[in-house]
Design a protein around this motif. Sequence first.
Motif, PDB file in Angstrom:
ATOM      1  N   LYS A 134       0.795  -1.216  -0.076  1.00  0.00           N
ATOM      2  CA  LYS A 134       0.032  -0.025  -0.179  1.00  0.00           C
ATOM      3  C   LYS A 134       0.810   1.224  -0.014  1.00  0.00           C
ATOM      4  CE  LYS A 134      -3.578  -2.424   2.859  1.00  0.00           C
ATOM      5  NZ  LYS A 134      -4.484  -2.299   3.791  1.00  0.00           N
ATOM      6  N   TRP A 135       0.231   2.462  -0.332  1.00  0.00           N
ATOM      7  CA  TRP A 135       1.100   3.555  -0.261  1.00  0.00           C
ATOM      8  C   TRP A 135       1.706   3.891   1.400  1.00  0.00           C
ATOM      9  CZ3 TRP A 135      -0.116   8.742   2.018  1.00  0.00           C
ATOM     10  CH2 TRP A 135       0.968   9.595   1.447  1.00  0.00           C
ATOM     11  N   THR A 136       1.105   3.426   2.245  1.00  0.00           N
ATOM     12  CA  THR A 136       1.575   3.426   3.561  1.00  0.00           C
ATOM     13  C   THR A 136       2.534   2.518   4.178  1.00  0.00           C
ATOM     14  OG1 THR A 136      -0.533   2.288   4.403  1.00  0.00           O
ATOM     15  CG2 THR A 136      -0.548   4.778   4.472  1.00  0.00           C
ATOM     16  N   THR A 137       2.809   1.507   3.312  1.00  0.00           N
ATOM     17  CA  THR A 137       3.652   0.259   3.513  1.00  0.00           C
ATOM     18  C   THR A 137       5.324   1.169   3.964  1.00  0.00           C
ATOM     19  OG1 THR A 137       2.290  -1.137   2.191  1.00  0.00           O
ATOM     20  CG2 THR A 137       4.606  -1.891   2.817  1.00  0.00           C
ATOM     21  N   ARG A 147       9.175   2.043   3.523  1.00  0.00           N
ATOM     22  CA  ARG A 147       9.975   1.985   2.504  1.00  0.00           C
ATOM     23  C   ARG A 147      10.833   1.024   2.316  1.00  0.00           C
ATOM     24  NH1 ARG A 147      12.399   6.605  -0.068  1.00  0.00           N
ATOM     25  NH2 ARG A 147      13.767   5.729  -1.651  1.00  0.00           N
ATOM     26  N   LYS A 150       8.764  -1.823   0.422  1.00  0.00           N
ATOM     27  CA  LYS A 150       8.475  -1.484  -0.936  1.00  0.00           C
ATOM     28  C   LYS A 150       9.867  -1.686  -1.666  1.00  0.00           C
ATOM     29  CE  LYS A 150       5.328   2.346   0.052  1.00  0.00           C
ATOM     30  NZ  LYS A 150       5.203   3.786   0.032  1.00  0.00           N
ATOM     31  N   ARG A 192       2.966   3.789  -9.999  1.00  0.00           N
ATOM     32  CA  ARG A 192       2.034   4.793 -10.217  1.00  0.00           C
ATOM     33  C   ARG A 192       1.061   4.671  -8.818  1.00  0.00           C
ATOM     34  NH1 ARG A 192       1.124   2.592 -15.283  1.00  0.00           N
ATOM     35  NH2 ARG A 192       2.383   3.955 -16.914  1.00  0.00           N
ATOM     36  N   ARG A 193       0.947   3.315  -8.591  1.00  0.00           N
ATOM     37  CA  ARG A 193      -0.060   3.276  -7.387  1.00  0.00           C
ATOM     38  C   ARG A 193       0.605   3.809  -6.058  1.00  0.00           C
ATOM     39  NH1 ARG A 193      -1.259  -1.466  -4.193  1.00  0.00           N
ATOM     40  NH2 ARG A 193      -0.066  -2.840  -5.745  1.00  0.00           N
ATOM     41  N   LEU A 194       1.803   3.502  -5.889  1.00  0.00           N
ATOM     42  CA  LEU A 194       2.678   4.055  -4.776  1.00  0.00           C
ATOM     43  C   LEU A 194       3.082   5.399  -4.636  1.00  0.00           C
ATOM     44  CD1 LEU A 194       4.770   0.924  -3.865  1.00  0.00           C
ATOM     45  CD2 LEU A 194       2.380   1.481  -2.931  1.00  0.00           C
ATOM     46  N   ARG A 195       2.909   6.151  -6.003  1.00  0.00           N
ATOM     47  CA  ARG A 195       3.466   7.446  -6.074  1.00  0.00           C
ATOM     48  C   ARG A 195       4.845   7.553  -5.957  1.00  0.00           C
ATOM     49  NH1 ARG A 195      -1.035  10.564  -2.246  1.00  0.00           N
ATOM     50  NH2 ARG A 195      -2.923   9.639  -3.143  1.00  0.00           N
ATOM     51  N   ALA A 196       5.622   6.608  -6.565  1.00  0.00           N
ATOM     52  CA  ALA A 196       6.883   6.624  -6.836  1.00  0.00           C
ATOM     53  C   ALA A 196       7.592   6.740  -8.057  1.00  0.00           C
ATOM     54  CB  ALA A 196       7.586   5.058  -6.203  1.00  0.00           C
TER      55      ALA A 196
END
Length: 380
Positions: free
Chosen positions: A38-41, A43, A46, A91-95
Amino acid sequence: MEQKMNSDIRELARVNVKAAMNKEYAENEKLIEEQIIKWTTSRHIKEIVFYLMARNQAIRAFLSLPENEQTIQALHHRTQSPSAEYLKLMRRLRATRYPLFIKEKAERALFKDYTHVDFKRATHFLDQTLPSAPEPNFIIVLLKRVFMLIGKVVELIFSLGWGIVWIGILVLVIVSYITDASSDTLRVKNSRIFSYGGISEGNSTTKLGADTPQIPDVSNKAGYGNPGVSGHDAPSSMKSSTSSTNSSGNETLSATNTENQTESDNSNYKNSKSNFITIGPLKDHLISATYFLPESDENEIFIINDGDIIELPNKEKVVIDFEITSESPPIFKLNNEILESYPTTKENVYWISFEPTDKETTVEVIIGVEIDRFIFNNLN
């Protein structure tokens, strides 16, 4: 985030590289499916997932080649762009940036894990037997050791020599300072000698006569203390006329000096004005660029402009991001040769990467009639 290769897979690769790759691919897929990103996972998690995905993409690209094309060069050749799944996760993680670094590191690590080099620095697959190095000649080994010993001795001499040179320079500076100080003291003493009447007929009150200029008079005698009518020099009438003449001459000389000084000041002012540079408004560029060194530990990002000359401390890969504000497609050139660029998840942003040459590397971006040029110099 670079992970160490599993020891079991490495032992299998020593026997069969392709089987080890298939096993690693299956294990990586299992680990990726177990993670819910998720985005909150964090770093760290990820980066691990991106690393495993990048290795699997490289393995899949290599194993999908025909049997005769599965060579060292094919394994070393990295994929052109991230896969669709990779970009979708970005894109989903905004990275936008760090997954690309991880992809580069994962591909380099994969090549290193499944290959080894021989004594000639030639690369072979891990399941290939390396050619044995010939036994070294005793004379050659002895000469190498002798040259190494000579090199260490020369290095020690140079290190001590530079120390002696710096000590000598320090001594010369100290001696020069002491000499200058003593010269200043001598000049001060000499000025005091002249001020306090160290010469005959000085201006001191204890002198017999003043040091004012004396001219011949009716006594037909000249010089300091001549017995003229005035007691020391010419008659008072002559002295007054002489004084008025000298005063008028001094005024004329003072006026001339003042005019010369004014002209000199005006000339200096004109010259100083001619040295000023008028800077007009800057050109509105269609390109903005930043670069970074992915193999560097600092990962700093630097802004560069058209015409900049960048000095690189080491010969390592350079990645440049270009933000294009024009709708026209950009053309990238590396040393006058077309260079392929890659899009990012951010709109109108492209990136390129290259290995700098030994001397000078020129990067050009062409949009319509505008050409931006950046020069990278390798210091080593």
